[in-house]
Enzyme design. Structure first.
Site, PDB file in Angstrom:
ATOM      1  N   LYS A  81      -4.179  52.671 141.551  1.00  0.00           N
ATOM      2  CA  LYS A  81      -5.418  52.332 140.940  1.00  0.00           C
ATOM      3  C   LYS A  81      -6.467  52.189 142.171  1.00  0.00           C
ATOM      4  CE  LYS A  81      -4.356  52.088 136.652  1.00  0.00           C
ATOM      5  NZ  LYS A  81      -5.044  52.755 135.480  1.00  0.00           N
ATOM      6  N   SER A 133       1.548  46.934 144.784  1.00  0.00           N
ATOM      7  CA  SER A 133       2.795  47.564 144.275  1.00  0.00           C
ATOM      8  C   SER A 133       2.088  49.202 144.388  1.00  0.00           C
ATOM      9  CB  SER A 133       3.359  47.439 142.969  1.00  0.00           C
ATOM     10  OG  SER A 133       2.054  48.187 141.990  1.00  0.00           O
ATOM     11  N   TYR A 173       2.099  51.103 142.124  1.00  0.00           N
ATOM     12  CA  TYR A 173       1.166  51.449 140.770  1.00  0.00           C
ATOM     13  C   TYR A 173      -0.141  51.000 141.218  1.00  0.00           C
ATOM     14  CZ  TYR A 173      -1.624  49.432 136.817  1.00  0.00           C
ATOM     15  OH  TYR A 173      -2.517  49.267 135.876  1.00  0.00           O
ATOM     16  N   HIS A 174      -0.413  49.657 141.695  1.00  0.00           N
ATOM     17  CA  HIS A 174      -1.930  49.210 141.948  1.00  0.00           C
ATOM     18  C   HIS A 174      -2.269  50.010 143.191  1.00  0.00           C
ATOM     19  CE1 HIS A 174       0.143  45.435 140.414  1.00  0.00           C
ATOM     20  NE2 HIS A 174      -1.021  45.401 139.633  1.00  0.00           N
ATOM     21  N   THR A 208      -7.489  48.136 137.107  1.00  0.00           N
ATOM     22  CA  THR A 208      -6.782  46.793 137.017  1.00  0.00           C
ATOM     23  C   THR A 208      -7.271  45.814 137.937  1.00  0.00           C
ATOM     24  OG1 THR A 208      -4.610  45.569 137.639  1.00  0.00           O
ATOM     25  CG2 THR A 208      -4.788  47.774 138.554  1.00  0.00           C
TER      26      THR A 208
HETATM   27  N1  LIG Z   1      -1.262  46.797 129.396  1.00  0.00           N
HETATM   28  C1  LIG Z   1      -1.962  46.038 130.559  1.00  0.00           C
HETATM   29  O1  LIG Z   1      -1.645  44.733 130.561  1.00  0.00           O
HETATM   30  C2  LIG Z   1      -2.768  46.658 131.264  1.00  0.00           C
HETATM   31  C3  LIG Z   1      -3.543  45.744 132.259  1.00  0.00           C
HETATM   32  C4  LIG Z   1      -4.555  46.332 133.067  1.00  0.00           C
HETATM   33  C5  LIG Z   1      -4.771  47.734 133.407  1.00  0.00           C
HETATM   34  N2  LIG Z   1      -4.069  48.524 132.464  1.00  0.00           N
HETATM   35  C6  LIG Z   1      -4.503  50.070 132.236  1.00  0.00           C
HETATM   36  O2  LIG Z   1      -4.742  50.364 131.042  1.00  0.00           O
HETATM   37  C7  LIG Z   1      -4.032  51.857 131.003  1.00  0.00           C
HETATM   38  C8  LIG Z   1      -3.414  51.954 129.847  1.00  0.00           C
HETATM   39  O3  LIG Z   1      -2.313  51.063 129.893  1.00  0.00           O
HETATM   40  P1  LIG Z   1      -1.150  50.895 128.689  1.00  0.00           P
HETATM   41  O4  LIG Z   1      -0.815  49.401 128.643  1.00  0.00           O
HETATM   42  O5  LIG Z   1      -1.826  51.347 127.262  1.00  0.00           O
HETATM   43  O6  LIG Z   1       0.059  51.740 128.986  1.00  0.00           O
HETATM   44  P2  LIG Z   1       0.729  52.787 128.385  1.00  0.00           P
HETATM   45  O7  LIG Z   1       1.778  53.076 128.993  1.00  0.00           O
HETATM   46  O8  LIG Z   1       1.265  51.881 126.829  1.00  0.00           O
HETATM   47  O9  LIG Z   1      -0.245  53.761 127.799  1.00  0.00           O
HETATM   48  C9  LIG Z   1      -0.529  55.034 128.681  1.00  0.00           C
HETATM   49  C10 LIG Z   1      -0.591  56.295 127.770  1.00  0.00           C
HETATM   50  O10 LIG Z   1      -0.919  57.314 128.798  1.00  0.00           O
HETATM   51  C11 LIG Z   1       0.103  58.511 128.454  1.00  0.00           C
HETATM   52  N3  LIG Z   1       0.184  59.182 129.604  1.00  0.00           N
HETATM   53  C12 LIG Z   1       0.641  58.635 130.781  1.00  0.00           C
HETATM   54  N4  LIG Z   1       0.355  59.933 131.682  1.00  0.00           N
HETATM   55  C13 LIG Z   1      -0.223  60.848 130.954  1.00  0.00           C
HETATM   56  C14 LIG Z   1      -0.368  62.180 131.492  1.00  0.00           C
HETATM   57  N5  LIG Z   1       0.007  62.733 132.786  1.00  0.00           N
HETATM   58  N6  LIG Z   1      -1.094  63.025 130.561  1.00  0.00           N
HETATM   59  C15 LIG Z   1      -1.301  62.556 129.309  1.00  0.00           C
HETATM   60  N7  LIG Z   1      -0.835  61.366 129.063  1.00  0.00           N
HETATM   61  C16 LIG Z   1      -0.261  60.434 129.726  1.00  0.00           C
HETATM   62  C17 LIG Z   1       1.181  57.913 128.079  1.00  0.00           C
HETATM   63  O11 LIG Z   1       2.153  58.465 127.210  1.00  0.00           O
HETATM   64  C18 LIG Z   1       0.802  56.674 127.195  1.00  0.00           C
HETATM   65  O12 LIG Z   1       0.855  57.001 125.918  1.00  0.00           O
HETATM   66  C19 LIG Z   1      -3.172  52.270 132.184  1.00  0.00           C
HETATM   67  O13 LIG Z   1      -4.294  52.849 132.970  1.00  0.00           O
HETATM   68  C20 LIG Z   1      -3.204  50.707 132.747  1.00  0.00           C
HETATM   69  O14 LIG Z   1      -3.290  50.859 134.235  1.00  0.00           O
HETATM   70  C21 LIG Z   1      -3.245  47.936 131.405  1.00  0.00           C
END
Ligand SMILES: NC(=O)c1ccc[n+]([C@@H]2O[C@H](COP(=O)([O-])OP(=O)(O)OC[C@H]3O[C@@H](n4cnc5c(N)ncnc54)[C@H](O)[C@@H]3O)[C@@H](O)[C@H]2O)c1
Length: 404
Positions: free
Chosen positions: A193, A187, A189-190, A145
């Site tokens: 990362k 946070s 979460y951050h 992120t």
């Molecule tokens: N959505 C955003 O705006 C955004 C922005 C920056 C970074 N990201 C990064 O992109 C990635 C995906 O984000 P997203 O928005 O699709 O999130 P999301 O929560 O929709 O998807 C994450 C998926 O991972 C699965 N998961 C979580 N922990 C797990 C584990 N231990 N084993 C197996 N599966 C697991 C969840 O069930 C989910 O389907 C994340 O790592 C997030 O930090 C997202």
């Protein structure tokens, strides 16, 4: 190419899996479906009616003739299962989305903090350790992120991961070096990362792994070329106070006649990227692995920066929605500047989708179409960063700001 998509049932993972499959890659998704379980915990659902995994996969097969395999696996807890999967699939690349990704969720309570740290850091370390133990040459592409940099830029453009620095050694001579840009997480979460970055740097140095870390901005939009092929392929759209990202929340608020809730003055500047571009970037990253034994390849995966209040004004102008300034539940500066380098992915071929071009379509095709599924009680952000932030985060902050 054989590709494992970890977290492939999520908001970014599902459209990425479809895109890679559409491009002829052999895709396997592994996911523990924890995000769907969190929906139940929070009593909230995606605005869009997302199908269960078996229906999603059979729809993809019936529409395109292509197959995607699904494995129900917790990569943070079941290390042996993950290692077996890697040995069985022998993937050329692995895309790692499988983390708890909401900053507000990570700040809800000590239980949520501990879960986020336990899940995210174990997940990443397990992936790295399993690739080393497998002895295979697997390119790891991780979704990080922009938030690892923090949002205070001392008058400089945020570089892509590495900062050129001039240090003074003990004899007083200048030494030029390059360091990981100092992290400043906002946070828990951050923070996970930020910790991921160190794990990647270590495994790249010690084990020569090929790793690409994509420092992604806030993703907006819902659909991609592939998820629009059939309603059963529709992607997740979070609008609630914990998982909804700022722009998607404004779109829903406008569609259901709720005021656009801006935290504080709304002077916070953030980086954004459309989902379609996010998926494209991941495809570009998968196709361009770094060499073995080179440092982690870091790209800033974002296309635009905007102040939150400017986004609210843009949507208010399009829809007539009222803007309401509310107390900020986060512990962050009320205003900040943000300039970000993103030449890496653009030089690989990314052509950005701009906000003005796609915003209106998103309002009509998604937010208005599914407005009846929205529960307005889930809109406010009620997760507080500190006890000092306590107070009514849904009430207007006062006439002065409301008029700003
Ligand atoms: N959505 C955003 O705006 C955004 C922005 C920056 C970074 N990201 C990064 O992109 C990635 C995906 O984000 P997203 O928005 O699709 O999130 P999301 O929560 O929709 O998807 C994450 C998926 O991972 C699965 N998961 C979580 N922990 C797990 C584990 N231990 N084993 C197996 N599966 C697991 C969840 O069930 C989910 O389907 C994340 O790592 C997030 O930090 C997202």
């Amino acid at each position: 190419m054989k590709i494992l998509v970890l977290g492939g049932d999520g908001f970014c993972g599902w459209p990425t899996a479809l895109r890679l499959s559409a491009r002829g890659h052999d895709v396997t998704i592994a996911d523990n479906l924890s995000r769907r379980a969190i929906d139940k915990e929070l009593g909230c659902e995606s605005l869009t009616p997302i199908a269960e995994i078996p229906e999603r996969l059979s729809a993809w097969h019936s529409v395109t003739g292509k197959s995607i395999r699904f494995v129900h696996l917790d990569i943070a807890q079941d290390y042996d299962g993950l290692l077996d999967l890697i040995l069985e699939e022998v993937p050329a690349a692995l895309v790692h989305f499988a983390e708890q990704r909401s900053a507000p969720y990570s700040m809800k309570s000590s239980r949520h903090k501990r879960y986020t740290v336990d899940n995210n850091i174990n997940a990443t370390n397990n992936v790295l350790a399993a690739v080393v133990e497998s002895g295979l040459d697997v390119h790891i592409v991780h979704l990080g992120t922009m938030g690892v940099y923090g949002y205070k830029t001392p008058g400089l453009t945020i570089p892509e991961g590495y900062l050129s620095a001039t240090l003074t050694d003990d004899s007083g001579a200048s030494v030029k070096t390059e360091i990981l840009y100092p992290t400043n997480p906002g946070s828990i979460y951050h923070m996970t990362k930020s910790q991921d970055q160190l794990l990647f740097a270590y495994y790249a140095k010690n084990d020569g792994l090929r790793i690409t870390d994509l420092h992604q901005g806030i993703v907006w939009g819902t659909q991609t070329a592939e998820t629009t092929l059939d309603d059963r392929l529709i992607n997740r759209f979070d609008y609630d106070g914990d998982y909804g990202t700022v722009l998607n929340r404004f779109l829903v608020q406008a569609a259901v006649g709720h005021p656009l809730t801006v935290h504080g003055s709304g002077g916070q500047t953030r980086a954004f990227i459309h989902l379609q571009d996010s998926v494209r970037c991941i495809e570009l990253a998968v196709s361009n692995p770094p060499k073995r034994h080179s440092r982690v390849a870091i790209f800033n995966q974002m296309t635009e920066t905007h102040r939150v209040v400017d986004l609210a004004t843009m949507i208010s102008t399009m829809t007539g929605a009222e803007i309401r300034h509310v107390k900020n539940p986060r512990n962050e500066a009320d205003t900040n500047e943000l300039t970000v380098a993103n030449l890496g992915l653009r030089s690989l071929g990314l052509v950005p989708t701009t906000l003005d071009a796609a915003l209106l379509r998103e309002i009509t095709e998604i937010a208005q179409r599914f407005a009846s599924r929205c529960d307005p009680a889930k809109i406010p952000c009620v997760s507080l960063w500190t006890t000092d932030a306590a107070g009514n985060c849904t009430a207007p902050v006062g006439a002065k700001l409301a008029a700003a």
